[in-house]
Design a protein around this motif. Structure first.
Motif, PDB file in Angstrom:
ATOM      1  N   ALA A 130     -25.546 -26.533 -13.216  1.00  0.00           N
ATOM      2  CA  ALA A 130     -24.135 -26.899 -13.365  1.00  0.00           C
ATOM      3  C   ALA A 130     -23.830 -27.466 -14.741  1.00  0.00           C
ATOM      4  O   ALA A 130     -22.685 -27.414 -15.189  1.00  0.00           O
ATOM      5  CB  ALA A 130     -23.741 -27.911 -12.282  1.00  0.00           C
ATOM      6  N   ILE A 131     -24.840 -28.016 -15.426  1.00  0.00           N
ATOM      7  CA  ILE A 131     -24.593 -28.620 -16.738  1.00  0.00           C
ATOM      8  C   ILE A 131     -24.467 -27.563 -17.838  1.00  0.00           C
ATOM      9  O   ILE A 131     -23.798 -27.790 -18.863  1.00  0.00           O
ATOM     10  CB  ILE A 131     -25.709 -29.633 -17.098  1.00  0.00           C
ATOM     11  N   LEU A 132     -25.083 -26.397 -17.643  1.00  0.00           N
ATOM     12  CA  LEU A 132     -25.073 -25.380 -18.700  1.00  0.00           C
ATOM     13  C   LEU A 132     -23.668 -24.938 -19.099  1.00  0.00           C
ATOM     14  O   LEU A 132     -23.357 -24.867 -20.291  1.00  0.00           O
ATOM     15  CB  LEU A 132     -25.920 -24.170 -18.280  1.00  0.00           C
ATOM     16  N   PRO A 133     -22.763 -24.628 -18.131  1.00  0.00           N
ATOM     17  CA  PRO A 133     -21.419 -24.209 -18.550  1.00  0.00           C
ATOM     18  C   PRO A 133     -20.629 -25.310 -19.264  1.00  0.00           C
ATOM     19  O   PRO A 133     -19.667 -25.007 -19.961  1.00  0.00           O
ATOM     20  CB  PRO A 133     -20.735 -23.827 -17.221  1.00  0.00           C
ATOM     21  N   GLN A 134     -21.024 -26.577 -19.074  1.00  0.00           N
ATOM     22  CA  GLN A 134     -20.326 -27.658 -19.758  1.00  0.00           C
ATOM     23  C   GLN A 134     -20.765 -27.792 -21.208  1.00  0.00           C
ATOM     24  O   GLN A 134     -20.001 -28.266 -22.053  1.00  0.00           O
ATOM     25  CB  GLN A 134     -20.553 -28.982 -19.026  1.00  0.00           C
ATOM     26  N   HIS A 135     -21.992 -27.373 -21.502  1.00  0.00           N
ATOM     27  CA  HIS A 135     -22.519 -27.537 -22.857  1.00  0.00           C
ATOM     28  C   HIS A 135     -22.584 -26.233 -23.649  1.00  0.00           C
ATOM     29  O   HIS A 135     -22.704 -26.272 -24.879  1.00  0.00           O
ATOM     30  CB  HIS A 135     -23.919 -28.156 -22.804  1.00  0.00           C
ATOM     31  N   LEU A 136     -22.525 -25.089 -22.959  1.00  0.00           N
ATOM     32  CA  LEU A 136     -22.649 -23.807 -23.647  1.00  0.00           C
ATOM     33  C   LEU A 136     -21.343 -23.032 -23.595  1.00  0.00           C
ATOM     34  O   LEU A 136     -20.556 -23.168 -22.658  1.00  0.00           O
ATOM     35  CB  LEU A 136     -23.757 -22.963 -23.008  1.00  0.00           C
ATOM     36  N   ARG A 137     -21.128 -22.214 -24.621  1.00  0.00           N
ATOM     37  CA  ARG A 137     -19.982 -21.307 -24.618  1.00  0.00           C
ATOM     38  C   ARG A 137     -20.269 -20.158 -23.653  1.00  0.00           C
ATOM     39  O   ARG A 137     -21.416 -19.908 -23.290  1.00  0.00           O
ATOM     40  CB  ARG A 137     -19.741 -20.759 -26.019  1.00  0.00           C
ATOM     41  N   LYS A 138     -19.215 -19.424 -23.278  1.00  0.00           N
ATOM     42  CA  LYS A 138     -19.411 -18.304 -22.348  1.00  0.00           C
ATOM     43  C   LYS A 138     -20.370 -17.273 -22.931  1.00  0.00           C
ATOM     44  O   LYS A 138     -21.166 -16.674 -22.198  1.00  0.00           O
ATOM     45  CB  LYS A 138     -18.072 -17.647 -22.018  1.00  0.00           C
ATOM     46  N   THR A 139     -20.289 -17.072 -24.247  1.00  0.00           N
ATOM     47  CA  THR A 139     -21.169 -16.091 -24.876  1.00  0.00           C
ATOM     48  C   THR A 139     -22.623 -16.559 -24.918  1.00  0.00           C
ATOM     49  O   THR A 139     -23.519 -15.781 -25.219  1.00  0.00           O
ATOM     50  CB  THR A 139     -20.710 -15.799 -26.315  1.00  0.00           C
ATOM     51  N   GLU A 140     -22.859 -17.843 -24.626  1.00  0.00           N
ATOM     52  CA  GLU A 140     -24.212 -18.397 -24.667  1.00  0.00           C
ATOM     53  C   GLU A 140     -24.820 -18.572 -23.277  1.00  0.00           C
ATOM     54  O   GLU A 140     -26.001 -18.906 -23.170  1.00  0.00           O
ATOM     55  CB  GLU A 140     -24.200 -19.756 -25.372  1.00  0.00           C
ATOM     56  N   LEU A 141     -24.023 -18.352 -22.231  1.00  0.00           N
ATOM     57  CA  LEU A 141     -24.497 -18.630 -20.870  1.00  0.00           C
ATOM     58  C   LEU A 141     -25.697 -17.771 -20.490  1.00  0.00           C
ATOM     59  O   LEU A 141     -26.661 -18.269 -19.900  1.00  0.00           O
ATOM     60  CB  LEU A 141     -23.372 -18.412 -19.859  1.00  0.00           C
TER      61      LEU A 141
END
Length: 627
Positions: A130-141
Motif C-alpha cells: 500500500a505504501i508504494l503508490p504513495q511514494h512512486l509515480r504511476k510510471t514507476e509502479l
C-alpha cells in the motif's frame, strides 16, 4: 518524467530505505525459521521433528488469518512510515527473545518466537504494497513492484540457506550464540534503515477499527467483489503463491529423496527457481514499458503451465545420482533441461505476479488500499495452506510421485487461468493488444501526458487501419471506450476485443435509426460516468491515405455533453497489412516486419473550440509526414 529503468529507483530516498527494510525483514524471518527447523531436526527423532516442523509452518501462517484484517485498518488509519518504525522496533525485541530461545534449546519458546515473527509479518504485509503508490509515480509502479518481488524471493531463499547452514554449524559446535547475534544485527539494521522512509500520510485517519477479524474480512471481501477485476486479480495472486509454495516445498524433497543429492544440490534447484522469479520480475518492467501491462498476465500463466508440464516430464526421467555431487548432477541426462525449466517457471511467474499487484494498487481506492492488500494476504495464506493439503493428498494419500504432482498443479494452473480470464476478459484483450504492438508494429508515443488522468474526455483521431483502436488502447494508459463503425465492431476476433473494452458501435441514422439514437445515449451516459471515449470523426477508414473531412457526429456529442477533446494522430500505418492500400485490406505485404508507428496527442481543446473543421486541421497538423 519517467525513469529509464527500475534500478534508478534504488538511488531514490522514496524507494531505497523501504526496499532495504522489507528485504531485511523477509531475510530475518527465514533465517530464524530455517534455523529453528534444522535444530528441531537435529534434536528430535524423525517423527517428532516432522510434527514440530509442520506445527512451526502453521504457527508462522496463523497470524495472517488472525491479524491481517486489523493490520490493513491500521495501515489506512495511521502514517505507514510511522507504523513501519514501530514494527521494526518490535522485531528487535522478538529477535532478543529468539536468541534466548535458540540458546536455551526450548522448542516451546522457539515456536512462540516464530508465531511472533508471523504476527510482525502480518502487520507489515498491508503496508508493504500500500505504501508504494504513495511514494512512486504511476510510471514507476511496475518497476517498484518488480524490485520488491525480486527482493522477496531472494530474501526467502537467502534466509533459508543462511539459516540452514549456520544453524547446522552452530549445532555442531554446541552453541547458537553467533547465529543469534546475526538475527539481532539484521533486526537492528532493519530499524536503522527504516528511519529513512519518507512519511506516507494516512488516507483515512478517522477510521474506526473493527477488531473482529472475521467481520472485517467478510466486509472487505464484499467491497472487493464489487470490482470483479480486482477480486480475480487477488485470486490470481493467491494462486501464484499456492504454486510457489508447492515448488519451494517439493523441490528440496525431490533433490534429496528422488535424486539422492545433498544440500548443495537442493540449494542449486532452489536458486534456479528464485533467480527465474527475479529475472521475470525485472523483465516485466522492460516488456511493459513502465506501464501496468495486464497482457503479460496470460502470457505468464501460459508459461507457468508449459514449465510445469515440462518439469514433470523431464523430472520423471531423471535417474538417482550415482555420485553425490553437483558435477555428477550437471552431467546426468536431463539435469540441465530440468534446471532451465525450473528457472523458466520462475521467469513466467514474475511476468504473471508483478502486473497483478500493480493493478490492485492502481485501481483500488486510496481509502481502501491497505485493507484490500490485507485481504490479499489472507487469501495468499489460505491458498498456501491449500498447497500443503494438495501435497498431502496427492503425494501421501494417492501416492503420486513428485513429478506427477508437478503435472497436476500445472494442469490445475491452466484451469484456474481459463476461469480467471473468462471472468475478466480484459486480460486476454490486453494480451492481444500487447502482441500486436510488439510484433507487426514498433510503436512510439508523443505527448500522451496531455491526456487527462481522470474525468470525462473524448479522443478524436484519424482512421487509417482496422487496428487503430488496438494501437491506441495499447498506447494510452487509461482504459478507452471506442465509438466505432458497427461493421468494424463486428469483425470476428476483433469483436471480442471491442466488446470486452465496452466499445460503442454506431452506424448512420438511415441504416439503423434506433441503433443510432441508442449509441448517442450510451455515449452521453459514458461521459457522465467519467469515461474516456475515442471517436474517429472521418466515419470510415481512409482508402487513399488522405484524411477525409470530419463529420458532425462529434459536434452533436459535445452539444449534449460538453467535455474536453484531445486531438490525436496515427502516423506510419498507411501501407501496412491492416490498411486499405491498393484498395484491399489484409492483402498488403508490409515493407518490413516491424512497421514504425507513432501515436501523437495534441493539446486538449474545449468543447466550444472543437468544431469539426478546426479539429480536422489540428489532427492534420499532428499527423505530419508519414514515417
Amino acid at each position: 518524467m519517467a525513469h529509464k529503468n527500475q534500478f534508478q529507483l534504488l538511488a531514490s530516498r522514496r524507494f531505497l530505505p523501504f526496499f532495504l527494510t522489507q528485504f531485511l525483514g523477509a531475510f530475518n524471518d527465514n533465517v530464524f525459521k530455517s534455523a529453528l527447523m534444522v535444530m528441531i531436526a537435529f534434536r528430535l527423532a524423525a517423527d517428532q521433528a516432522n510434527a514440530l516442523n509442520n506445527l512451526a509452518a502453521g504457527l508462522f501462517i496463523l497470524p495472517f488469518f488472525l491479524f491481517s484484517a486489523t493490520a490493513g485498518q491500521l495501515a489506512d488509519k495511521y502514517d505507514k512510515a510511522f507504523l513501519i518504525r514501530r514494527i521494526k522496533l518490535a522485531e528487535i525485541g522478538i529477535s532478543l527473545v529468539g536468541v534466548v530461545a535458540l540458546i536455551s534449546g526450548s522448542n516451546a519458546l522457539c515456536l512462540t518466537v516464530l508465531f511472533l515473527l508471523g504476527v510482525q509479518s502480518a502487520f507489515f504485509g498491508p503496508i508493504k504494497y500500500a505504501i508504494l503508490p504513495q511514494h512512486l509515480r504511476k510510471t514507476e509502479l511496475v518497476g517498484g513492484n518488480a524490485l520488491v518481488e525480486m527482493a522477496t524471493f531472494v530474501a526467502i531463499l537467502g534466509g533459508t540457506i543462511v539459516g540452514t547452514i549456520l544453524s547446522g554449524a552452530s549445532d555442531a559446535n554446541g552453541n547458537s550464540d553467533w547465529i543469534g547475534g546475526l538475527i539481532i544485527a539484521i533486526a537492528l539494521a532493519g530499524y536503522l534503515v527504516c528511519r529513512g522512509i519518507p512519511s506516507a500520510p494516512a488516507p483515512v485517519p478517522d477510521l474506526k477499527i473493527e477488531l473482529n477479524p472475521y467481520r472485517q474480512t467478510a466486509h472487505m471481501l464484499r467491497e472487493v467483489t464489487k470490482t470483479p477485476a480486482i477480486f480475480y486479480a487477488i485470486v490470481g495472486i493467491s494462486w501464484f503463491w499456492l504454486l510457489g509454495a508447492a515448488y519451494l516445498t517439493q523441490i528440496p524433497s525431490f533433490g534429496k529423496n528422488v535424486l539422492g543429492g545433498d544440500e548443495p544440490l537442493v540449494a542449486l534447484l532452489l536458486c534456479s527457481f528464485t533467480v527465474g522469479v527475479a529475472i521475470g520480475s525485472l523483465l516485466c518492467e522492460r516488456l511493459s514499458g513502465g506501464r501496468i501491462e495486464l497482457g503479460l498476465v496470460p502470457l505468464g500463466a501460459a508459461g507457468l503451465t508449459y514449465g510445469g508440464i515440462a518439469l514433470s516430464v523431464i523430472g520423471g526421467g531423471l535417474a538417482p545420482l550415482g555420485e553425490v555431487s553437483l558435477t555428477a548432477f550437471w552431467g546426468s541426462p536431463g539435469a540441465q533441461a530440468f534446471l532451465f525449466h525450473l528457472a523458466l517457471i520462475g521467469v513466467f511467474g514474475g511476468l504473471y505476479i508483478v502486473p497483478l499487484y500493480a493493478m490492485i494498487q492502481e485501481r483500488t481506492a486510496k481509502a481502501l488500499r491497505a485493507r484490500v492488500i490485507a485481504v490479499t494476504n489472507i487469501m495468499n495464506s489460505l491458498f498456501m495452506v491449500v498447497s500443503a493439503v494438495l501435497g498431502i493428498v496427492f503425494l501421501s494419500l494417492l501416492d503420486f510421485s513428485i513429478p506427477q504432482f508437478f503435472m497436476v498443479i500445472a494442469l490445475m494452473n491452466a484451469a484456474v487461468a481459463i476461469f480467471v480470464f473468462s471472468k475478466v476478459p480484459e486480460f486476454a484483450m490486453r494480451l492481444l493488444v500487447w502482441l500486436l504492438s510488439h510484433t507487426m508494429y514498433r510503436v512510439r508515443h508523443e505527448g500522451l501526458e496531455r491526456i487527462p488522468a481522470e474525468g470525462p474526455a473524448i479522443i478524436a483521431c484519424n482512421h487509417v487501419s482496422y487496428v487503430d483502436a488496438l494501437l491506441l488502447a495499447g498506447a494510452v494508459r487509461r482504459p478507452i471506450r471506442f465509438i466505432m463503425y458497427k461493421p468494424i465492431y463486428e469483425i470476428p476476433v476483433l469483436h471480442f476485443i471491442f466488446r470486452t473494452g465496452r466499445a460503442i458501435p454506431i452506424c448512420s441514422r438511415t441504416q439503423d435509426p434506433a441503433g443510432y439514437e441508442k449509441a448517442f445515449e450510451e455515449i452521453e451516459q459514458g461521459l457522465k460516468d467519467g469515461d474516456l471515449l475515442c471517436i474517429f470523426p472521418e466515419g470510415q477508414l481512409t482508402k487513399d491515405g488522405e484524411m477525409r473531412p470530419f463529420k458532425a457526429g462529434i459536434e452533436k456529442i459535445l452539444t449534449r455533453t460538453p467535455v474536453p477533446v484531445i486531438p490525436m494522430a496515427l502516423r506510419g500505418l498507411w501501407g501496412s497489412f491492416f490498411s486499405h492500400k491498393g484498395g484491399h485490406a489484409f492483402t498488403t505485404r508490409p515493407k518490413r516486419f516491424w512497421s514504425r508507428v507513432c501515436v501523437v496527442a495534441g493539446e486538449p481543446l474545449d468543447a466550444g473550440t472543437a468544431k469539426p473543421d478546426h479539429l480536422h486541421r489540428v489532427v492534420l497538423g499532428l499527423r505530419g509526414e508519414q514515417l
